[in-house]
Design a protein around this motif. Structure first.
Motif, PDB file in Angstrom:
ATOM      1  N   GLU A   1       2.790  -2.869  -5.994  1.00 42.43           N
ATOM      2  CA  GLU A   1       2.559  -1.460  -6.292  1.00 42.43           C
ATOM      3  C   GLU A   1       2.171  -1.263  -7.757  1.00 42.43           C
ATOM      4  O   GLU A   1       1.293  -0.459  -8.081  1.00 42.43           O
ATOM      5  N   LEU A   2       2.814  -2.033  -8.639  1.00 41.92           N
ATOM      6  CA  LEU A   2       2.494  -1.959 -10.066  1.00 41.92           C
ATOM      7  C   LEU A   2       1.047  -2.381 -10.320  1.00 41.92           C
ATOM      8  O   LEU A   2       0.313  -1.708 -11.055  1.00 41.92           O
ATOM      9  N   ARG A   3       0.638  -3.507  -9.710  1.00 41.06           N
ATOM     10  CA  ARG A   3      -0.750  -3.953  -9.896  1.00 41.06           C
ATOM     11  C   ARG A   3      -1.734  -2.914  -9.377  1.00 41.06           C
ATOM     12  O   ARG A   3      -2.761  -2.636 -10.014  1.00 41.06           O
ATOM     13  N   TRP A   4      -1.437  -2.337  -8.191  1.00 46.32           N
ATOM     14  CA  TRP A   4      -2.351  -1.354  -7.597  1.00 46.32           C
ATOM     15  C   TRP A   4      -2.514  -0.152  -8.521  1.00 46.32           C
ATOM     16  O   TRP A   4      -3.631   0.316  -8.767  1.00 46.32           O
ATOM     17  N   LYS A   5      -1.402   0.352  -9.067  1.00 45.50           N
ATOM     18  CA  LYS A   5      -1.459   1.513  -9.954  1.00 45.50           C
ATOM     19  C   LYS A   5      -2.205   1.176 -11.250  1.00 45.50           C
ATOM     20  O   LYS A   5      -2.978   1.984 -11.761  1.00 45.50           O
ATOM     21  N   ARG A   6      -1.946  -0.013 -11.770  1.00 43.94           N
ATOM     22  CA  ARG A   6      -2.613  -0.419 -13.019  1.00 43.94           C
ATOM     23  C   ARG A   6      -4.120  -0.525 -12.820  1.00 43.94           C
ATOM     24  O   ARG A   6      -4.910  -0.009 -13.632  1.00 43.94           O
ATOM     25  N   GLU A   7      -4.539  -1.182 -11.744  1.00 43.97           N
ATOM     26  CA  GLU A   7      -5.968  -1.366 -11.501  1.00 43.97           C
ATOM     27  C   GLU A   7      -6.636  -0.042 -11.140  1.00 43.97           C
ATOM     28  O   GLU A   7      -7.801   0.192 -11.492  1.00 43.97           O
ATOM     29  N   ALA A   8      -5.904   0.832 -10.449  1.00 44.81           N
ATOM     30  CA  ALA A   8      -6.468   2.150 -10.123  1.00 44.81           C
ATOM     31  C   ALA A   8      -6.719   2.961 -11.387  1.00 44.81           C
ATOM     32  O   ALA A   8      -7.644   3.776 -11.447  1.00 44.81           O
ATOM     33  N   ALA A   9      -5.904   2.680 -12.421  1.00 42.67           N
ATOM     34  CA  ALA A   9      -6.091   3.363 -13.700  1.00 42.67           C
ATOM     35  C   ALA A   9      -7.136   2.671 -14.562  1.00 42.67           C
ATOM     36  O   ALA A   9      -7.452   3.153 -15.664  1.00 42.67           O
ATOM     37  N   GLY A  10      -7.667   1.546 -14.085  1.00 45.53           N
ATOM     38  CA  GLY A  10      -8.705   0.830 -14.820  1.00 45.53           C
ATOM     39  C   GLY A  10      -8.194   0.101 -16.042  1.00 45.53           C
ATOM     40  O   GLY A  10      -8.940  -0.103 -17.010  1.00 45.53           O
ATOM     41  N   LEU A  11      -6.916  -0.334 -16.032  1.00 48.44           N
ATOM     42  CA  LEU A  11      -6.310  -0.993 -17.192  1.00 48.44           C
ATOM     43  C   LEU A  11      -6.099  -2.480 -16.942  1.00 48.44           C
ATOM     44  O   LEU A  11      -5.789  -2.904 -15.829  1.00 48.44           O
TER      45      LEU A  11
END
Length: 298
Positions: free
Chosen positions: A20-30
């Motif tokens: 979930e952390l990776r998904w949120k990070r990548e969705a934010a483009g970071l």
């Protein structure tokens, strides 16, 4: 281009949290580095959290929630991850499990038992039943599994370098049937010969010596000050005061000086295993007799 390994979120609570952390990070483009900027942690630390290999510290979780604008989700759930990673271990030991993964070097003193990561299942069961005689089989099996998972500390080429001092009484006090005790000690010798840890035996008759108490462990790190962990039967404590850790470290040096050299210690463990295999009880080192002379006479 190397294909990135996906995270199986169904494998465990830490893996679900990390995915979930990776998904949120990548969705934010970071990138990992961009997300940890402004915190006290590095990108490798965050990467291991995303892979479910490390617990999220609350301070980092709060930082991530601020950057990703996730309304406190990761801070609220990091305690669930901590509890999941600690399953099978006593509550007071949960932090130590994580510290072991980060340690560069470990120095350990065990006066009563073979260290947990070197214990085989019969030995673990005997220790658990001694401390918790009414423990349900499900809980015992969970503790056996959790302790065997820590075997990497002495067997993995990437594990911390460990210096281990054990009391000779660990060899002389059988807590298993002779055949099982022989197998357990032979396992210690086998792992030691892979040279991932340095074993020393402190003779039973050495007299007064440092650490005349429970298990003690000194952990050193690449990126943090050293820590000392002490443990009793139902409690444990992490000590981070620099002066206290320095005192413990000097005392451990004196303990090593009082113990037998590594090669003689291995021979002593090996001889004890052989005695148990033959149905005999090992004889302790005799007062005033040099270890290698006594081993040659046996």
């Amino acid at each position: 281009m190397v294909r990135r390994k996906d995270i199986d979120g169904s494998e465990s609570v830490p893996c679900f949290y990390g995915k979930e952390l990776r998904w949120k990070r990548e969705a934010a483009g970071l990138t990992l580095q961009q997300l940890v900027e402004g915190s006290f942690y590095g990108q490798s630390h965050l990467s291991e959290i995303e892979r479910g290999q490390r617990r999220m510290p609350r301070g980092l979780a709060e930082h991530v929630d601020r950057v990703l604008k996730t309304d406190g989700f990761f801070a609220r759930r990091c305690e669930d991850v901590r509890k999941a990673k600690a399953r099978g271990h006593a509550d007071y030991y949960a932090e130590v499990v994580e510290l072991e993964e980060r340690a560069q070097d470990i120095e350990e003193w065990t006066p009563d038992l073979i260290p947990g990561p070197l214990q085989l299942e019969p030995y673990i069961r005997a220790v658990v039943h001694a401390a918790h005689p009414t423990e349900a089989e499900e809980r015992v099996a969970e503790k056996v599994s959790a302790r065997r998972e820590r075997a990497w500390l002495f067997e993995d080429p990437q594990s911390p370098e460990t210096w281990l001092v054990m009391s000779e009484l660990v060899l002389l006090r059988p807590i298993l049937a002779p055949a099982e005790m022989a197998e357990q000690l032979a396992h210690v010798v086998e792992v030691a010969r892979r040279r991932r840890f340095i074993p020393q035996i402190l003779p039973w008759n050495v007299g007064t010596h440092p650490f005349m108490m429970g298990t003690t462990r000194l952990l050193t790190f690449d990126d943090a000050p050293p820590l000392m962990y002490t443990e009793g039967m139902y409690s444990g404590q992490v000590i981070d005061d620099p002066n206290a850790v320095r005192q413990y470290s000097k005392a451990y040096d004196r303990l090593r000086a009082a113990a037998l050299p590594s090669d003689l210690s291995l021979k002593l463990i090996e001889k004890a295993a052989e005695d148990y295999r033959k149905g005999n009880h090992p004889r302790g080192l005799e007062q005033g007799q040099v270890a290698h002379e006594q081993l040659q006479q046996r």
